[in-house]
Scaffold this motif. Sequence first.
Motif, PDB file in Angstrom:
ATOM      1  N   ILE A 453      -3.891  -5.821 -17.265  1.00  0.00           N
ATOM      2  CA  ILE A 453      -4.831  -6.093 -16.185  1.00  0.00           C
ATOM      3  C   ILE A 453      -4.830  -7.579 -15.617  1.00  0.00           C
ATOM      4  O   ILE A 453      -5.316  -7.736 -14.680  1.00  0.00           O
ATOM      5  N   TRP A 454      -4.180  -8.204 -16.484  1.00  0.00           N
ATOM      6  CA  TRP A 454      -4.086  -9.690 -15.914  1.00  0.00           C
ATOM      7  C   TRP A 454      -2.870 -10.295 -15.755  1.00  0.00           C
ATOM      8  O   TRP A 454      -2.525 -11.323 -15.387  1.00  0.00           O
ATOM      9  N   LYS A 455      -1.553  -9.077 -15.591  1.00  0.00           N
ATOM     10  CA  LYS A 455      -0.467  -9.639 -15.234  1.00  0.00           C
ATOM     11  C   LYS A 455       0.097  -8.636 -14.373  1.00  0.00           C
ATOM     12  O   LYS A 455       0.354  -7.388 -14.567  1.00  0.00           O
ATOM     13  N   GLY A 456       0.371  -9.121 -13.023  1.00  0.00           N
ATOM     14  CA  GLY A 456       0.840  -8.301 -11.964  1.00  0.00           C
ATOM     15  C   GLY A 456       2.138  -8.905 -11.397  1.00  0.00           C
ATOM     16  O   GLY A 456       2.666  -9.911 -12.020  1.00  0.00           O
ATOM     17  N   ASN A 457       2.488  -8.610 -10.298  1.00  0.00           N
ATOM     18  CA  ASN A 457       3.575  -9.190  -9.635  1.00  0.00           C
ATOM     19  C   ASN A 457       3.373  -9.976  -8.221  1.00  0.00           C
ATOM     20  O   ASN A 457       3.936 -10.149  -7.423  1.00  0.00           O
ATOM     21  N   TYR A 458       1.955 -10.315  -8.038  1.00  0.00           N
ATOM     22  CA  TYR A 458       1.292 -10.897  -6.695  1.00  0.00           C
ATOM     23  C   TYR A 458       1.871 -12.180  -6.838  1.00  0.00           C
ATOM     24  O   TYR A 458       2.544 -12.817  -5.836  1.00  0.00           O
ATOM     25  N   HIS A 459       1.850 -13.329  -7.910  1.00  0.00           N
ATOM     26  CA  HIS A 459       2.342 -14.698  -7.971  1.00  0.00           C
ATOM     27  C   HIS A 459       3.929 -14.519  -7.830  1.00  0.00           C
ATOM     28  O   HIS A 459       4.430 -15.401  -6.967  1.00  0.00           O
ATOM     29  N   THR A 460       4.483 -13.740  -8.444  1.00  0.00           N
ATOM     30  CA  THR A 460       6.086 -13.914  -8.265  1.00  0.00           C
ATOM     31  C   THR A 460       6.558 -13.383  -6.987  1.00  0.00           C
ATOM     32  O   THR A 460       7.370 -13.989  -6.481  1.00  0.00           O
TER      33      THR A 460
END
Length: 794
Positions: A453-460
């Motif tokens: 829930i705290w790691k997606g792909n928006y930043h990357t």
Amino acid sequence: MNIHQNKTNKLFSDLFVFILFISIIALDTVYAKNLTEIDRSFRDSIAAEMQQVLDNEFEAWYPRSVDTLYGGFLSDFDYQWKLSGRQDKMIVTQARHIWSTANAAMFYQKDNMLRTISHHGMQLFENIMWDKKFGGFYDLVTREGEPVKEDGSIIKRAYGNAFVIYGLAAYFRASGDSSALKLAIETFRWLEKHSFDPEKGGYFQFMTREGIPFKDGFKISLPSREFNKGKEYQTIPPKDQNSSIHILECYAELYKVWPDPALKKQLLSLLYLIRDVIVKEKGNLTLYMDRELAPVSYMDSSAEKQKRNYMFDHVSFGHDVETAYLMLEASEVLGLKNDTTTLKTAKKMIDMALQNGWDKKNGGFFDGGYYYPGKEKAVIIQRTKEWWSQVEALNSFLMMYDLFPDDKNNYFEKFCIQWNYCKKYLIDWDNKGWYFGGTDIVPEMKQAPKASIWKGNYHTSRGLINCIQRLRRQTLTAGEKHFDPVNKKTILQAKQLLDYLYSIRGRHIIAGHHNYIGRVDTYPNRIKELTGKLPQIWGCDLGGYFSTGYMDTLVQTVHKKYKEGYIITLMWHVGRPQDDPPFGWKESVQARITDEEWAELITPGTKLNSRWLDRTDTIAMYLKKIESLGVPVIWRPYHELNGVWFWWGNRKGENGSAKLYKMMFDRFVKYHKLNNLIWVWNANAPRQLINDEAYAYKDFFPGLEYVDVLAADIYHNDYRQSHHDELAKLSNGKVTALAEVGEVPSPEILERQPLWTWFMIWGNFVDTHNTPQQIRDLYYYPKTLTHEDFIENK
């Protein structure tokens, strides 16, 4: 014309920064200094590497993460992308999935899959996560959609609700789905009513389910992912930088599609709050604040107390470099011209992070530092390197290089070092995706979950897309090129016209207008009424070729206009080959053609091919008459062929729409010996609007050997930088143009997009889709060339 849309330490002097800011308009910079071939090749190679990583990223996430059973997106995957965990759904991650897929849909423009996934995510918001009783969005629900309580209560957060706005605004920008914009606006109003502090400014992070803010902070039970263990409860201050910068980011995204005055006011206030209050003198962010916006700090406390509470007042280098970008983005979206204050603050933040948090050995930013009293430099107290900080650094370094290419910090060098760090320590080349943290510090990160829930792909995805676009843009105008006409027997007048277009490429833009037989001067005269000037390019359509006298009148008009000093451009809205004239617009010009019919059309000797030849030969006869009069013609057949509107469009591949274009080229040039044409390949600006799509340029391109000019049609004021840059890259230095426009580009847009060599406003759009001031601004733009410029210099 696309009727389906209704055509619808002072580092630089203030003066230098002022000039610089005008030139680059904050984020969408003009181009780097002249680059050598080695420089261009190097940048292209990095862009290619990043593109591969981005492709791998989306292949890893989608459709794997789509929850087809309960809606939205699955949350938890182990290091090999196997489902692992509770699959609770947090509003932030769910919203970021929507934003990432919508943003990527606009980047790739290949098909509708990513847009469809984005819409799938929106349905979770509408049906499950929106609180139908009190409004606002639940922060966390189970996979099945039940709200998760915190210490027995449902808590709502400004941070999460803001990201809903972010995702929905991007999805609306990509798709045109008005229900997404409606929900985004409703969320904005709910947030303003319940979270905004009208007395002291800023936003309360925590609210009850009913929307009542915790004005003195929120007492959370531990253990928690964010705070130190060892106490039963921890009171989190009511306001913080993380909520503030991301509400800024989300409001900026909404303002792109909904420039509402109330939204603008709040966006401005957030920018000033962050820039002038939350950013400290040294260039780092104040992490937490009380209701009065006073910083929460333990710097004057004992060492033990400082250590126990460092999360409240340490230096978060990742947030600092990210905020520099977000502030400049907001400034640009708001249209703040000459905003040197934001520019200098952003630079100070990145320079501070470089001086204090940068790992000079391996690259990468450490996660945390602390400014102890009496110390000039921050002491590193958290040596880990989370993935998101590192990709934000990539984006900000390259942005700073665009803005300050000669700066002593050598931002491009830092960018290259950072990219190498990411490749070596953060990117999982075997399983795809990014490790949670740098393996140079924590090797065990290789077995850490790929998603939570705290790691997606928006930043990357955001960072990679931004960097790819910047790298490609840096090479666009490097080196002057000139191409001979693709028809080697082109007449002198056409050669001279093409030579002239090359001579002004990147320096000027020629004004043009589309007209109609029977009203040949109506719209040019309207332009003259508004501006005192006339468009130089006179455009018309051969669509009425079958009507008695139409083509003879057109030939005479073209000759007359040419003798008066105008440049001529012609197009052809033609009905399907199986239909007889007169052609119905919906019934023929915009009707479909089956795959079997298409195959017959492009096969010599068939009935449909013969009908196409007869029609094409008729047009060639009239163009031959124009050639005999010595008139060169900018010829753009089968326009908008990457879109869904016309029978000749939306067919990819070598036997698709590009094949038809090449068939006409061969028939006109090789058979009819037509030598007065400048050949224009004319696509629509790619977009993902529902039932109004246009796909990637390159999938419909016939090849440079068939094309003198590459042109785009742009409506809906959709002047994305990518529309300019991708076409310029595909052109390899050939002329590019705006073959049709509805809403006209502003001077600011043309400064960012200098390679458009002409524009042509479509007919009555001068009045129906533009204000008089917009037309005046465009015609008074110093780089715009009008009929008067050509007559004076004759």
